[in-house]
Scaffold this motif. Structure first.
Motif, PDB file in Angstrom:
ATOM      1  N   MET A  99       0.840  -1.189   0.000  1.00  0.00           N
ATOM      2  CA  MET A  99       0.000   0.000   0.000  1.00  0.00           C
ATOM      3  C   MET A  99       0.879   1.245   0.000  1.00  0.00           C
ATOM      4  O   MET A  99       1.868   1.300   0.717  1.00  0.00           O
ATOM      5  CB  MET A  99      -0.910  -0.017   1.227  1.00  0.00           C
ATOM      6  CG  MET A  99      -1.648   1.284   1.488  1.00  0.00           C
ATOM      7  SD  MET A  99      -2.600   1.960   0.125  1.00  0.00           S
ATOM      8  CE  MET A  99      -4.170   1.230   0.398  1.00  0.00           C
ATOM      9  N   ILE A 100       0.500   2.185  -0.809  1.00  0.00           N
ATOM     10  CA  ILE A 100       1.217   3.453  -0.892  1.00  0.00           C
ATOM     11  C   ILE A 100       0.388   4.517  -0.182  1.00  0.00           C
ATOM     12  O   ILE A 100      -0.803   4.663  -0.439  1.00  0.00           O
ATOM     13  CB  ILE A 100       1.453   3.851  -2.357  1.00  0.00           C
ATOM     14  CG1 ILE A 100       2.320   2.795  -3.038  1.00  0.00           C
ATOM     15  CG2 ILE A 100       2.076   5.232  -2.453  1.00  0.00           C
ATOM     16  CD1 ILE A 100       2.427   2.951  -4.521  1.00  0.00           C
ATOM     17  N   VAL A 137       0.471  18.216  -4.701  1.00  0.00           N
ATOM     18  CA  VAL A 137      -0.425  18.074  -5.853  1.00  0.00           C
ATOM     19  C   VAL A 137       0.328  17.479  -7.038  1.00  0.00           C
ATOM     20  O   VAL A 137      -0.161  16.558  -7.702  1.00  0.00           O
ATOM     21  CB  VAL A 137      -1.056  19.436  -6.225  1.00  0.00           C
ATOM     22  CG1 VAL A 137      -1.800  19.353  -7.544  1.00  0.00           C
ATOM     23  CG2 VAL A 137      -1.979  19.913  -5.112  1.00  0.00           C
ATOM     24  N   ALA A 138       1.537  17.967  -7.295  1.00  0.00           N
ATOM     25  CA  ALA A 138       2.332  17.462  -8.416  1.00  0.00           C
ATOM     26  C   ALA A 138       2.647  15.979  -8.240  1.00  0.00           C
ATOM     27  O   ALA A 138       2.540  15.193  -9.188  1.00  0.00           O
ATOM     28  CB  ALA A 138       3.621  18.269  -8.555  1.00  0.00           C
ATOM     29  N   LEU A 139       3.020  15.585  -7.036  1.00  0.00           N
ATOM     30  CA  LEU A 139       3.336  14.182  -6.787  1.00  0.00           C
ATOM     31  C   LEU A 139       2.101  13.309  -6.976  1.00  0.00           C
ATOM     32  O   LEU A 139       2.163  12.281  -7.650  1.00  0.00           O
ATOM     33  CB  LEU A 139       3.885  14.017  -5.362  1.00  0.00           C
ATOM     34  CG  LEU A 139       4.369  12.611  -5.059  1.00  0.00           C
ATOM     35  CD1 LEU A 139       5.666  12.667  -4.283  1.00  0.00           C
ATOM     36  CD2 LEU A 139       3.342  11.831  -4.280  1.00  0.00           C
ATOM     37  N   LYS A 140       0.973  13.714  -6.424  1.00  0.00           N
ATOM     38  CA  LYS A 140      -0.258  12.928  -6.558  1.00  0.00           C
ATOM     39  C   LYS A 140      -0.714  12.866  -8.013  1.00  0.00           C
ATOM     40  O   LYS A 140      -1.159  11.810  -8.477  1.00  0.00           O
ATOM     41  CB  LYS A 140      -1.353  13.499  -5.655  1.00  0.00           C
ATOM     42  CG  LYS A 140      -1.042  13.292  -4.179  1.00  0.00           C
ATOM     43  CD  LYS A 140      -2.156  13.744  -3.268  1.00  0.00           C
ATOM     44  CE  LYS A 140      -2.218  15.240  -3.174  1.00  0.00           C
ATOM     45  NZ  LYS A 140      -3.183  15.717  -2.159  1.00  0.00           N
ATOM     46  N   LEU A 187       1.391  10.237  -9.752  1.00  0.00           N
ATOM     47  CA  LEU A 187       0.949   8.892  -9.401  1.00  0.00           C
ATOM     48  C   LEU A 187      -0.318   8.528 -10.169  1.00  0.00           C
ATOM     49  O   LEU A 187      -0.427   7.428 -10.730  1.00  0.00           O
ATOM     50  CB  LEU A 187       0.719   8.766  -7.894  1.00  0.00           C
ATOM     51  CG  LEU A 187       1.966   8.867  -7.006  1.00  0.00           C
ATOM     52  CD1 LEU A 187       1.570   8.851  -5.537  1.00  0.00           C
ATOM     53  CD2 LEU A 187       2.955   7.772  -7.319  1.00  0.00           C
ATOM     54  N   LYS A 188      -1.263   9.467 -10.219  1.00  0.00           N
ATOM     55  CA  LYS A 188      -2.514   9.222 -10.950  1.00  0.00           C
ATOM     56  C   LYS A 188      -2.241   8.994 -12.436  1.00  0.00           C
ATOM     57  O   LYS A 188      -2.826   8.104 -13.050  1.00  0.00           O
ATOM     58  CB  LYS A 188      -3.473  10.404 -10.775  1.00  0.00           C
ATOM     59  CG  LYS A 188      -4.061  10.504  -9.391  1.00  0.00           C
ATOM     60  CD  LYS A 188      -4.905  11.761  -9.251  1.00  0.00           C
ATOM     61  CE  LYS A 188      -5.335  11.984  -7.818  1.00  0.00           C
ATOM     62  NZ  LYS A 188      -6.025  13.280  -7.654  1.00  0.00           N
ATOM     63  N   LYS A 189      -1.346   9.798 -13.005  1.00  0.00           N
ATOM     64  CA  LYS A 189      -1.006   9.689 -14.426  1.00  0.00           C
ATOM     65  C   LYS A 189      -0.457   8.300 -14.756  1.00  0.00           C
ATOM     66  O   LYS A 189      -0.687   7.778 -15.840  1.00  0.00           O
ATOM     67  CB  LYS A 189       0.026  10.766 -14.791  1.00  0.00           C
ATOM     68  CG  LYS A 189       0.423  10.775 -16.257  1.00  0.00           C
ATOM     69  CD  LYS A 189       1.384  11.906 -16.545  1.00  0.00           C
ATOM     70  CE  LYS A 189       2.796  11.386 -16.378  1.00  0.00           C
ATOM     71  NZ  LYS A 189       3.819  12.373 -16.723  1.00  0.00           N
ATOM     72  N   ASN A 190       0.230   7.702 -13.793  1.00  0.00           N
ATOM     73  CA  ASN A 190       0.816   6.379 -13.982  1.00  0.00           C
ATOM     74  C   ASN A 190      -0.065   5.265 -13.419  1.00  0.00           C
ATOM     75  O   ASN A 190       0.398   4.134 -13.258  1.00  0.00           O
ATOM     76  CB  ASN A 190       2.207   6.332 -13.342  1.00  0.00           C
ATOM     77  CG  ASN A 190       3.224   7.097 -14.157  1.00  0.00           C
ATOM     78  OD1 ASN A 190       3.655   6.637 -15.202  1.00  0.00           O
ATOM     79  ND2 ASN A 190       3.574   8.291 -13.707  1.00  0.00           N
ATOM     80  N   ASN A 191      -1.334   5.603 -13.143  1.00  0.00           N
ATOM     81  CA  ASN A 191      -2.313   4.623 -12.641  1.00  0.00           C
ATOM     82  C   ASN A 191      -1.835   3.890 -11.389  1.00  0.00           C
ATOM     83  O   ASN A 191      -2.033   2.684 -11.251  1.00  0.00           O
ATOM     84  CB  ASN A 191      -2.686   3.618 -13.732  1.00  0.00           C
ATOM     85  CG  ASN A 191      -3.364   4.292 -14.891  1.00  0.00           C
ATOM     86  OD1 ASN A 191      -4.257   5.107 -14.705  1.00  0.00           O
ATOM     87  ND2 ASN A 191      -2.936   3.968 -16.101  1.00  0.00           N
ATOM     88  N   VAL A 220      10.506   8.421  -5.550  1.00  0.00           N
ATOM     89  CA  VAL A 220       9.248   7.662  -5.570  1.00  0.00           C
ATOM     90  C   VAL A 220       9.105   6.927  -6.905  1.00  0.00           C
ATOM     91  O   VAL A 220       8.824   5.729  -6.936  1.00  0.00           O
ATOM     92  CB  VAL A 220       8.030   8.570  -5.313  1.00  0.00           C
ATOM     93  CG1 VAL A 220       6.732   7.842  -5.564  1.00  0.00           C
ATOM     94  CG2 VAL A 220       8.073   9.132  -3.889  1.00  0.00           C
ATOM     95  N   LYS A 221       9.355   7.655  -8.005  1.00  0.00           N
ATOM     96  CA  LYS A 221       9.227   7.048  -9.331  1.00  0.00           C
ATOM     97  C   LYS A 221      10.230   5.912  -9.497  1.00  0.00           C
ATOM     98  O   LYS A 221       9.905   4.871 -10.058  1.00  0.00           O
ATOM     99  CB  LYS A 221       9.419   8.118 -10.403  1.00  0.00           C
ATOM    100  CG  LYS A 221       8.257   9.086 -10.487  1.00  0.00           C
ATOM    101  CD  LYS A 221       8.519  10.250 -11.402  1.00  0.00           C
ATOM    102  CE  LYS A 221       8.564   9.860 -12.845  1.00  0.00           C
ATOM    103  NZ  LYS A 221       8.673  11.030 -13.733  1.00  0.00           N
TER     104      LYS A 221
END
Length: 72
Positions: free
Chosen positions: A1-2, A14-17, A20-24, A66-67
């Motif tokens: 879990m992240i 916001v940029a980090l989230k 993450l969303k962009k990469n599903n 993170v990436k």
């Protein structure tokens, strides 16, 4: 879990989230302003700024790190 420890109006959060969303990549967003238990968790680990990402039991700071850990 992240888990993403963040706060409202934090542009880096916001940029980090968004990344993450962009990469599903699914994650739990934890607002440390509203959640004192979560705030104390990161403070106890020595962190004084957000965003902080917890991947399994490891705390990670910085979008690039993170990436790298997530392989994106």
């Amino acid at each position: 879990m992240i888990k993403v420890f963040s706060q409202p109006f934090c542009s880096t959060c916001v940029a980090l989230k968004n990344e993450l969303k962009k990469n599903n990549i699914e994650f739990e967003d934890i607002n440390v302003i509203e959640n004192s238990e979560a705030r104390n968790e990161i403070l106890d680990k020595g962190f004084r700024a957000v965003p902080i990402v917890k991947i399994n039991e490891e705390y990670v700071v910085g979008l690039d790190k993170v990436k790298e850990m997530l392989g994106v």
